[in-house]
Design an enzyme around this catalytic site. Structure first.
Site, mmCIF file in Angstrom:
data_model
loop_
_atom_site.group_PDB
_atom_site.id
_atom_site.type_symbol
_atom_site.label_atom_id
_atom_site.label_comp_id
_atom_site.label_asym_id
_atom_site.label_seq_id
_atom_site.Cartn_x
_atom_site.Cartn_y
_atom_site.Cartn_z
ATOM 1 C CG ASP A 152 -28.130 -100.370 -95.604
ATOM 2 O OD1 ASP A 152 -27.491 -100.763 -94.622
ATOM 3 O OD2 ASP A 152 -28.796 -101.112 -96.344
ATOM 4 C CE LYS A 206 -30.010 -97.025 -88.877
ATOM 5 N NZ LYS A 206 -30.203 -97.379 -90.279
ATOM 6 N N GLY A 235 -25.763 -103.195 -89.767
ATOM 7 C CA GLY A 235 -24.326 -103.034 -90.018
ATOM 8 C C GLY A 235 -24.017 -101.565 -90.137
ATOM 9 C CG HIS A 236 -24.340 -99.113 -87.528
ATOM 10 N ND1 HIS A 236 -24.685 -99.242 -86.209
ATOM 11 C CD2 HIS A 236 -25.506 -99.103 -88.211
ATOM 12 C CE1 HIS A 236 -25.996 -99.290 -86.103
ATOM 13 N NE2 HIS A 236 -26.515 -99.208 -87.304
ATOM 14 C CB THR A 296 -29.092 -110.081 -92.909
ATOM 15 O OG1 THR A 296 -29.654 -110.481 -91.658
ATOM 16 C CG2 THR A 296 -29.571 -108.688 -93.274
ATOM 17 C CD GLN A 331 -32.529 -103.787 -88.582
ATOM 18 O OE1 GLN A 331 -33.143 -103.604 -87.574
ATOM 19 N NE2 GLN A 331 -31.379 -104.432 -88.597
ATOM 20 N NE ARG A 351 -28.348 -109.243 -98.948
ATOM 21 C CZ ARG A 351 -29.553 -109.349 -98.418
ATOM 22 N NH1 ARG A 351 -30.499 -110.016 -99.052
ATOM 23 N NH2 ARG A 351 -29.831 -108.805 -97.270
ATOM 24 C CB SER A 389 -23.576 -86.837 -93.971
ATOM 25 O OG SER A 389 -22.411 -87.566 -94.237
ATOM 26 C CB THR A 390 -20.623 -83.193 -97.493
ATOM 27 O OG1 THR A 390 -19.570 -83.017 -96.521
ATOM 28 C CG2 THR A 390 -21.727 -82.187 -97.239
HETATM 29 P P1 IMP Z 1 -33.672 -109.800 -91.652
HETATM 30 O O1 IMP Z 1 -33.728 -108.575 -90.797
HETATM 31 O O2 IMP Z 1 -32.295 -110.409 -91.712
HETATM 32 O O3 IMP Z 1 -34.729 -110.782 -91.302
HETATM 33 O O4 IMP Z 1 -33.969 -109.344 -93.151
HETATM 34 C C1 IMP Z 1 -35.256 -108.876 -93.546
HETATM 35 C C2 IMP Z 1 -35.112 -107.706 -94.516
HETATM 36 O O5 IMP Z 1 -34.541 -106.598 -93.820
HETATM 37 C C3 IMP Z 1 -34.184 -107.972 -95.689
HETATM 38 O O6 IMP Z 1 -34.669 -107.258 -96.818
HETATM 39 C C4 IMP Z 1 -32.860 -107.360 -95.251
HETATM 40 O O7 IMP Z 1 -32.048 -107.001 -96.333
HETATM 41 C C5 IMP Z 1 -33.368 -106.158 -94.489
HETATM 42 N N1 IMP Z 1 -32.421 -105.666 -93.486
HETATM 43 C C6 IMP Z 1 -32.191 -106.161 -92.245
HETATM 44 N N2 IMP Z 1 -31.281 -105.429 -91.595
HETATM 45 C C7 IMP Z 1 -30.936 -104.429 -92.422
HETATM 46 C C8 IMP Z 1 -30.042 -103.313 -92.304
HETATM 47 O O8 IMP Z 1 -29.402 -103.078 -91.264
HETATM 48 N N3 IMP Z 1 -29.960 -102.503 -93.388
HETATM 49 C C9 IMP Z 1 -30.691 -102.705 -94.503
HETATM 50 N N4 IMP Z 1 -31.529 -103.719 -94.658
HETATM 51 C C10 IMP Z 1 -31.658 -104.576 -93.621
#
Ligand code: IMP
Length: 411
Positions: free
Chosen positions: A14, A17, A41-42, A127, A221, A300, A394-395
């Site tokens: 997050d 990117k 998620g972007h 997630t 991630q 969340r 980035s602003t």
């Molecule tokens: P999983 O990747 O769904 O197995 O989640 C494992 C951990 O990685 C959890 O804490 C998620 O919130 C975190 N996580 C997975 N993908 C992302 C992402 O794209 N952004 C932020 N946290 C992520």
């Protein structure tokens, strides 16, 4: 001139990117995802419209850029099809420019069921997208790859996989079994739909490289969620560092000219796990509100806290980071004091440095000279702490809210 770039998150995901990849993709021939799945998620904001992507590379909004999903990605066919359709409705045509490796691990309904059931006990705060169980299946060599959907024994492989997981679901987790017939039907339809996109991704990248095209590898991630190097067990299930490009995309990562690390001007984390600089009082609330810190994939609220420059420095060394892009600097507008951690002591307590805030606004600024002097000093100080140049800032959420001191393609 850089020919190939790797862009990855240096924190817990997050970092923003998507916006940076969208910007840098203007100079690329192709953008390639190499790990993770739709747990990513972007959110991109284009002309005031918000576009959320999970699997398709963020380069897709640039009309002539080819997009690839490499073998290291855990691929949910239903999510991919949904994204292709949604993008089509929004006027982004993928015809002929999306290529997906047949060796991606399939994410099926049963993986999501297992993910949810397992996490209720483990408390990682995943997630729930089934990414961990799909990678587990790959490592255990019982999983199904995208290309297997086209083979005659697909139905029996799927049956065996469901038999195994249904046993876990019913006998271990005490839940209802999942329906293999329904999954088989949707997989058959998905296979018919996705057939046109199946590509030898490694070979296609090789051809683009030979023709002189630039490739951008888009990480998902962040470094601290890496399954080996991150804050295990509170991590995701893939290797998130640029070194994963070799196997996840089928492209020698040593041929990457510039490794770009993305870092937010503060820190956030979703899910459970250690977060030494977390602020759960007024400061955290303010960062969360100003930064709209809600997960793109799960909705969340994200935990918020101060930047850990010590972690950035060691992460930069580990991944050979050539340039840092600092995002969401505008969120720090109006703070009297900004804390930056230099690292943690033996007991895990952050060692803070307190920096003054700045007068004036960073929000929406497009040129380095137009930044408040205090904000420029803040950036220069971070460069000293991390020993890496901060090439872009980035602003704000819009494409134009970006300061380019050095374009990583040219640096
Ligand atoms: P999983 O990747 O769904 O197995 O989640 C494992 C951990 O990685 C959890 O804490 C998620 O919130 C975190 N996580 C997975 N993908 C992302 C992402 O794209 N952004 C932020 N946290 C992520």
């Amino acid at each position: 001139m850089s020919r190939h770039l790797a862009v990855f998150g240096m924190q817990w995901g997050d970092e923003g990117k998507g916006k940076i990849v969208d910007y840098l993709a203007r100079s690329a021939a192709a953008v390639c995802r190499f790990q993770g799945g739709d747990n990513a998620g972007h959110t991109l904001v284009v002309d005031g419209r918000r576009i959320a992507l999970h699997l398709i590379p963020s380069g897709v909004l640039q009309p002539d850029v080819r997009c690839f999903i490499g073998a290291g990605v855990a691929l949910a066919p239903d999510v991919l099809i949904g994204e292709i359709d949604t993008l089509g409705q929004q006027g982004f045509d993928l015809g002929g420019r999306l290529g997906v490796s047949r060796n991606c691990a399939l994410v099926l309904d049963i993986h999501r069921r297992i993910d949810a059931a397992a996490d209720r006990r483990a408390g990682i705060g995943t997630t729930g997208r089934g990414i961990g169980p799909a990678y587990e299946d790959r490592i255990a060599r019982r999983g199904i790859l995208l290309g297997n959907m086209f083979e005659p024994d697909f139905r029996s492989r799927l049956g065996q996989l469901y038999e195994y997981h249904n046993f876990r679901l019913t006998d271990y987790y005490g839940e209802a079994a999942a329906d293999v017939e329904e999954q088989y039907r949707t997989c058959r339809q998905a296979a018919e739909y996705l057939n046109q996109y199946i590509t030898d991704v490694s070979g296609a990248l090789e051809s683009i490289d030979s023709a002189g095209g630039g490739i951008l590898f888009e990480g998902a991630q962040g470094a601290m969620l890496d399954v080996v190097r991150g804050t295990w067990p509170y991590v995701t299930s893939s290797n998130t560092l640029p070194a994963a490009i070799s196997f996840g995309a089928g492209f020698d990562f040593r041929r990457i000219d510039c490794v770009v690390g993305i870092a937010k001007a503060y820190a956030t984390r979703v899910g459970e796990g250690p977060f030494a600089t977390e602020q759960d009082g007024e400061i955290g609330r303010r960062l969360s509100e100003r930064g709209h810190e809600v997960g793109t994939t799960t909705g969340r609220p994200r935990r918020c806290g101060w930047l850990d420059a010590g972690a950035l420095k060691s992460g930069a060394r580990l991944s050979g980071v050539d340039a840092i892009v600092l995002t969401k600097l505008d969120v720090l507008d109006g703070f009297d004091e900004i804390l930056v951690s230099l690292g943690c002591d033996a007991d895990g307590a952050p060692q803070y440095e307190t920096l003054p805030g700045w007068d004036g606004e960073v929000a929406g600024v497009r040129r380095w000279e137009d930044l408040p002097a205090g904000a420029r000093r803040f950036i220069e100080h971070l460069e000293n702490l991390t020993e890496v140049p901060l090439q872009m800032i980035s602003t704000g959420p819009e494409r134009g809210h970006t300061i380019v001191r050095v374009n990583p393609w040219e640096g």
